[in-house]
Design a protein around this motif. Sequence first.
Motif, PDB file in Angstrom:
ATOM      1  N   THR A   7      -1.629 -16.254   1.392  1.00  0.00           N
ATOM      2  CA  THR A   7      -1.665 -15.486   2.634  1.00  0.00           C
ATOM      3  C   THR A   7      -0.625 -14.373   2.629  1.00  0.00           C
ATOM      4  O   THR A   7      -0.905 -13.241   3.023  1.00  0.00           O
ATOM      5  N   SER A   8       0.567 -14.678   2.176  1.00  0.00           N
ATOM      6  CA  SER A   8       1.629 -13.682   2.118  1.00  0.00           C
ATOM      7  C   SER A   8       1.272 -12.542   1.163  1.00  0.00           C
ATOM      8  O   SER A   8       1.466 -11.365   1.479  1.00  0.00           O
ATOM      9  N   LEU A   9       0.738 -12.893  -0.009  1.00  0.00           N
ATOM     10  CA  LEU A   9       0.333 -11.873  -0.973  1.00  0.00           C
ATOM     11  C   LEU A   9      -0.776 -11.006  -0.406  1.00  0.00           C
ATOM     12  O   LEU A   9      -0.737  -9.770  -0.504  1.00  0.00           O
ATOM     13  N   LEU A  10      -1.765 -11.630   0.211  1.00  0.00           N
ATOM     14  CA  LEU A  10      -2.875 -10.891   0.801  1.00  0.00           C
ATOM     15  C   LEU A  10      -2.388  -9.934   1.883  1.00  0.00           C
ATOM     16  O   LEU A  10      -2.781  -8.764   1.920  1.00  0.00           O
ATOM     17  N   ARG A  11      -1.513 -10.426   2.752  1.00  0.00           N
ATOM     18  CA  ARG A  11      -0.978  -9.586   3.828  1.00  0.00           C
ATOM     19  C   ARG A  11      -0.229  -8.379   3.258  1.00  0.00           C
ATOM     20  O   ARG A  11      -0.397  -7.245   3.720  1.00  0.00           O
ATOM     21  N   THR A  12       0.571  -8.611   2.221  1.00  0.00           N
ATOM     22  CA  THR A  12       1.339  -7.520   1.612  1.00  0.00           C
ATOM     23  C   THR A  12       0.413  -6.487   0.974  1.00  0.00           C
ATOM     24  O   THR A  12       0.610  -5.275   1.148  1.00  0.00           O
ATOM     25  N   LEU A  14      -2.682  -5.846   1.727  1.00  0.00           N
ATOM     26  CA  LEU A  14      -3.391  -5.114   2.781  1.00  0.00           C
ATOM     27  C   LEU A  14      -2.477  -4.111   3.479  1.00  0.00           C
ATOM     28  O   LEU A  14      -2.918  -3.019   3.855  1.00  0.00           O
ATOM     29  N   GLN A  15      -1.204  -4.458   3.645  1.00  0.00           N
ATOM     30  CA  GLN A  15      -0.267  -3.514   4.251  1.00  0.00           C
ATOM     31  C   GLN A  15      -0.050  -2.301   3.351  1.00  0.00           C
ATOM     32  O   GLN A  15       0.024  -1.165   3.832  1.00  0.00           O
ATOM     33  N   VAL A  16       0.031  -2.536   2.054  1.00  0.00           N
ATOM     34  CA  VAL A  16       0.179  -1.414   1.120  1.00  0.00           C
ATOM     35  C   VAL A  16      -1.067  -0.524   1.179  1.00  0.00           C
ATOM     36  O   VAL A  16      -0.966   0.706   1.264  1.00  0.00           O
ATOM     37  N   ALA A  17      -2.253  -1.146   1.148  1.00  0.00           N
ATOM     38  CA  ALA A  17      -3.491  -0.370   1.221  1.00  0.00           C
ATOM     39  C   ALA A  17      -3.579   0.391   2.544  1.00  0.00           C
ATOM     40  O   ALA A  17      -3.978   1.566   2.570  1.00  0.00           O
ATOM     41  N   GLY A  18      -3.183  -0.267   3.637  1.00  0.00           N
ATOM     42  CA  GLY A  18      -3.180   0.409   4.941  1.00  0.00           C
ATOM     43  C   GLY A  18      -2.200   1.563   4.975  1.00  0.00           C
ATOM     44  O   GLY A  18      -2.496   2.617   5.533  1.00  0.00           O
ATOM     45  N   GLY A  19      -1.026   1.377   4.351  1.00  0.00           N
ATOM     46  CA  GLY A  19      -0.047   2.463   4.288  1.00  0.00           C
ATOM     47  C   GLY A  19      -0.571   3.656   3.519  1.00  0.00           C
ATOM     48  O   GLY A  19      -0.350   4.814   3.908  1.00  0.00           O
ATOM     49  N   ILE A  20      -1.263   3.390   2.440  1.00  0.00           N
ATOM     50  CA  ILE A  20      -1.856   4.487   1.657  1.00  0.00           C
ATOM     51  C   ILE A  20      -2.926   5.198   2.475  1.00  0.00           C
ATOM     52  O   ILE A  20      -2.973   6.434   2.514  1.00  0.00           O
ATOM     53  N   ALA A  21      -3.781   4.422   3.155  1.00  0.00           N
ATOM     54  CA  ALA A  21      -4.849   5.019   3.969  1.00  0.00           C
ATOM     55  C   ALA A  21      -4.277   5.853   5.109  1.00  0.00           C
ATOM     56  O   ALA A  21      -4.774   6.939   5.401  1.00  0.00           O
ATOM     57  N   VAL A  22      -3.212   5.363   5.737  1.00  0.00           N
ATOM     58  CA  VAL A  22      -2.570   6.127   6.821  1.00  0.00           C
ATOM     59  C   VAL A  22      -1.914   7.380   6.253  1.00  0.00           C
ATOM     60  O   VAL A  22      -2.033   8.479   6.807  1.00  0.00           O
ATOM     61  N   GLY A  23      -1.225   7.239   5.118  1.00  0.00           N
ATOM     62  CA  GLY A  23      -0.553   8.382   4.497  1.00  0.00           C
ATOM     63  C   GLY A  23      -1.510   9.487   4.097  1.00  0.00           C
ATOM     64  O   GLY A  23      -1.154  10.675   4.133  1.00  0.00           O
ATOM     65  N   ARG A  24      -2.709   9.129   3.719  1.00  0.00           N
ATOM     66  CA  ARG A  24      -3.703  10.138   3.322  1.00  0.00           C
ATOM     67  C   ARG A  24      -4.512  10.649   4.509  1.00  0.00           C
ATOM     68  O   ARG A  24      -5.374  11.508   4.348  1.00  0.00           O
ATOM     69  N   ASP A  30      -2.580   2.367  14.072  1.00  0.00           N
ATOM     70  CA  ASP A  30      -3.112   1.268  14.895  1.00  0.00           C
ATOM     71  C   ASP A  30      -4.358   0.648  14.264  1.00  0.00           C
ATOM     72  O   ASP A  30      -4.532  -0.575  14.272  1.00  0.00           O
ATOM     73  N   THR A  31      -5.204   1.483  13.702  1.00  0.00           N
ATOM     74  CA  THR A  31      -6.411   0.978  13.040  1.00  0.00           C
ATOM     75  C   THR A  31      -6.038   0.169  11.804  1.00  0.00           C
ATOM     76  O   THR A  31      -6.613  -0.894  11.545  1.00  0.00           O
ATOM     77  N   ALA A  32      -5.065   0.646  11.046  1.00  0.00           N
ATOM     78  CA  ALA A  32      -4.613  -0.080   9.854  1.00  0.00           C
ATOM     79  C   ALA A  32      -4.070  -1.453  10.227  1.00  0.00           C
ATOM     80  O   ALA A  32      -4.374  -2.453   9.565  1.00  0.00           O
ATOM     81  N   THR A  33      -3.295  -1.514  11.298  1.00  0.00           N
ATOM     82  CA  THR A  33      -2.747  -2.790  11.751  1.00  0.00           C
ATOM     83  C   THR A  33      -3.858  -3.739  12.192  1.00  0.00           C
ATOM     84  O   THR A  33      -3.866  -4.922  11.833  1.00  0.00           O
TER      85      THR A  33
END
Length: 89
Positions: A7-12, A14-24, A30-33
């Motif tokens: 669960t911890s690995l998955l959450r991390t 997904l947060q990295v992927a969300g950060g990349i999506a937000v950065g681009r 809010d959608t990433a979260t």
Amino acid sequence: MNSEQLTSLLRTLLQVAGGIAVGRGWIDADTATALTGAIVTILVTLWGLYARRNAALVAAAAKVPEVKTILADPATAIAIPSAKVQPAP
């Protein structure tokens, strides 16, 4: 790897992927979260259902040293590779 580590690995990830999506600029923060929370919740629920099926519970019980014998339905007994698990009469 246990379920907490998974669960911890998955959450991390997904947060990295969300950060990349937000950065681009593909999605907002809010959608990433919301997406991260929804995906983690769904996957953890599916994993919990899989890990708690009859065969998995019997296999886990068979690994406990204090357990000497488990009587299970014939299909479950055949599916578990343990001398402790015997088919119920």
